[in-house]
Each structure stands twice: as structure tokens, then as C-alpha cells.
Scaffold this motif. Structure first.
Motif, PDB file in Angstrom:
ATOM      1  N   UNK A 166       0.689  -1.892   0.177  1.00  6.00           N
ATOM      2  CA  UNK A 166      -0.030  -0.381  -0.081  1.00  6.00           C
ATOM      3  C   UNK A 166       1.005   1.167  -0.121  1.00  6.00           C
ATOM      4  N   UNK A 167       0.656   1.860  -0.696  1.00  4.37           N
ATOM      5  CA  UNK A 167       1.100   3.530  -0.921  1.00  4.37           C
ATOM      6  C   UNK A 167       1.779   4.757   0.440  1.00  4.37           C
ATOM      7  N   UNK A 168       0.597   3.983   1.716  1.00  3.58           N
ATOM      8  CA  UNK A 168       0.463   4.386   2.488  1.00  3.58           C
ATOM      9  C   UNK A 168       1.869   3.724   3.179  1.00  3.58           C
ATOM     10  N   UNK A 169       2.116   2.770   2.993  1.00  4.63           N
ATOM     11  CA  UNK A 169       3.096   2.057   3.461  1.00  4.63           C
ATOM     12  C   UNK A 169       4.343   2.169   3.074  1.00  4.63           C
ATOM     13  N   UNK A 170       4.564   2.398   2.252  1.00  2.00           N
ATOM     14  CA  UNK A 170       5.442   2.931   1.536  1.00  2.00           C
ATOM     15  C   UNK A 170       6.408   4.298   2.366  1.00  2.00           C
ATOM     16  N   UNK A 171       4.983   5.329   2.774  1.00  7.36           N
ATOM     17  CA  UNK A 171       5.375   6.315   3.009  1.00  7.36           C
ATOM     18  C   UNK A 171       5.755   6.590   4.174  1.00  7.36           C
ATOM     19  N   UNK A 172       4.737   5.990   4.692  1.00 10.57           N
ATOM     20  CA  UNK A 172       4.662   5.387   6.414  1.00 10.57           C
ATOM     21  C   UNK A 172       6.837   4.557   6.368  1.00 10.57           C
ATOM     22  N   UNK A 173       7.047   4.049   5.867  1.00 18.00           N
ATOM     23  CA  UNK A 173       8.182   3.803   5.510  1.00 18.00           C
ATOM     24  C   UNK A 173       8.877   4.485   5.187  1.00 18.00           C
ATOM     25  N   UNK A 174       9.011   5.130   4.209  1.00 17.58           N
ATOM     26  CA  UNK A 174       9.243   5.860   3.261  1.00 17.58           C
ATOM     27  C   UNK A 174      10.729   5.353   2.053  1.00 17.58           C
ATOM     28  N   UNK A 175      10.521   4.708   1.825  1.00 17.19           N
ATOM     29  CA  UNK A 175      10.455   3.276   1.158  1.00 17.19           C
ATOM     30  C   UNK A 175      10.445   3.852  -0.256  1.00 17.19           C
TER      31      UNK A 175
END
Ligand SMILES: C[S@@+](CC[C@H](N)C(=O)[O-])C[C@H]1O[C@@H](n2cnc3c(N)ncnc32)[C@H](O)[C@@H]1O
Length: 209
Positions: A166-175
Motif C-alpha cells: 500500500x502507498x501509505x505503507x511506503x510513505x510511512x516507512x519512506x520506501x
């Protein structure tokens, strides 16, 4: 996987029996193909030495990792399913195989000398991330990146048409997510994705995060 046809069939049957018991948990009806395993291995960082594998199944990626030069002692495999865990232990007696949830990777890895103090070069995932809730994706990726060295990679495949995280997960973890190769030679056809820290984070020392 370099094995005889009867052995491959036996592994497929072992996998299929687990799928009958828990289709969602297995996320696939049969083991990955050798072609997909090759494509996953081609995304390992150059000179990768220490690797964690998540969701080992019947060991297609485990075998490919060993064949690509990872020493058994430098490979830690997590598999949640007890029968598949035993299968992996039987077939790869020199590899560290833990019967554990990928969400608990940090503790499992630390206990086996693969933790944040001894980071790994890559995490190779056979998990069905696409069908997992965002919170589970985030827990697994957080644990994985805590084990990875700054330039380390998380290598995943998906049966879906897009990035499975999920995009939110990538954003939250800065990936960052990068799309790798696609193969028709898998049931079902699959695409490889590679996740890495965004540059600013990859060069920031742990103590400053
Ligand atoms: C799609 S199969 C892939 C198996 C193998 N890597 C392959 O490519 O043939 C997913 C595997 O992940 C395991 N698994 C599912 N959830 C898991 C979790 N939370 N932690 C560890 N393993 C898990 C399943 O039991 C299954 O063996």
C-alpha cells in the motif's frame, strides 16, 4: 530448482495439501517456478552474503539462494506453517529455518544472530503481501528494514497488476518501490518488485533516526 521431476511433484503435492487447509495463508496453489526464482535472485544486491527469506514454502527460493552462492549458515528462513517448516528443515538441514510469523522477524533474527546488530543484505519474500491488511504489511516491512543494512533490498513478487504494498505503507516507512521483471512461466504469472530505503534515509545513521 535443480531437482528430479518426481521430487518436484512431491513438493507440489506437499504445497497443494497446505493450500487445501489454508488457501488465504498459502496465497498460491503451487510453489513458485524456477523461472520466477531466477528473476527474484537477479534482484539480490551485488555481492549479497547474508539473506533472510520470508515464507519459505517448499523451498524453491531457498534452493535458488543456495545455488546463487549464499552459504547455508548465512541464510535464515521463516515459515509460519508447521508442516512446511518441518519440510524445509528436512530438505535444508544446514540452513536456519524458524517456524515463525514474519511480523516477529526482529526477535527471531536477533536470537539467531541476524538482527539489527548484524544486518542482512537482502530479504527475499514469498509472502502473499497483496492480500494482507496494511497494518500487517507495515509490521512486516518495518521488521524487515530493521534487519536490513542501509542499502539492503526487500525482494517480493506479486500476481497482481501493480505494486502489492500500500502507498501509505511506503510513505510511512519512506520506501521506494521498483518494478522488476515479469514472467508468464509461473502459476499464476508474476511480477517482481524491489523495495529500498529512499536515499536520505539510506545514508542516515540509525542513531539519528
Ligand atoms: C505464496 S507461498 C510462497 C512459498 C515459496 N516461497 C514459493 O515461492 O514457492 C507463501 C508462504 O508464506 C507462508 N506464510 C504466510 N504467512 C506467513 C507469515 N506471516 N510469516 C511467515 N510465513 C508465512 C505460507 O505458509 C507459505 O508457505
Amino acid at each position: 530448482m535443480n531437482r528430479s521431476a518426481p521430487t518436484a511433484l512431491a513438493h507440489t503435492w506437499t504445497f497443494f495439501r497446505q493450500w487445501l487447509k489454508n488457501p488465504l495463508g498459502m496465497a498460491a496453489i503451487s510453489p513458485s517456478s524456477r523461472q520466477l526464482a531466477r528473476q527474484m535472485m537477479s534482484e539480490l544486491p551485488r555481492g549479497a552474503r547474508r539473506v533472510v527469506e520470508l515464507g519459505g514454502g517448499t523451498g524453491v527460493f531457498t534452493r535458488a539462494l543456495l545455488d546463487s552462492g549464499i552459504a547455508p549458515a548465512d541464510l535464515l528462513v521463516l515459515e509460519l506453517n508447521e508442516e512446511l517448516h518441518q519440510h524445509l528443515q528436512r530438505h535444508f538441514p544446514n540452513v536456519q529455518v524458524a517456524c515463525a510469523d514474519a511480523r516477529d522477524l526482529a526477535e527471531v533474527a536477533s536470537a539467531r544472530g541476524f538482527g539489527p546488530d548484524a544486518p542482512v543484505d537482502a530479504v527475499v519474500s514469498g509472502l502473499g503481501l497483496l492480500s494482507m491488511p496494511k497494518a500487517t504489511q507495515q509490521a512486516i516491512l518495518t521488521a524487515a528494514f530493521d534487519c536490513l543494512q542501509p542499502q539492503g533490498r526487500f525482494v517480493q513478487f506479486t500476481y497482481g497488476p501493480a505494486n502489492p504494498v500500500a502507498r501509505e505503507v511506503l510513505e510511512a516507512l519512506d520506501l521506494n518501490a521498483r518494478r522488476g521483471s515479469f514472467t508468464w512461466w509461473n502459476v499464476p504469472p508474476a511480477t517482481v518488485y524491489v523495495y529500498s530505503r529512499r536515499v536520505s534515509r539510506a545514508i542516515t545513521p540509525r542513531s539519528m533516526r
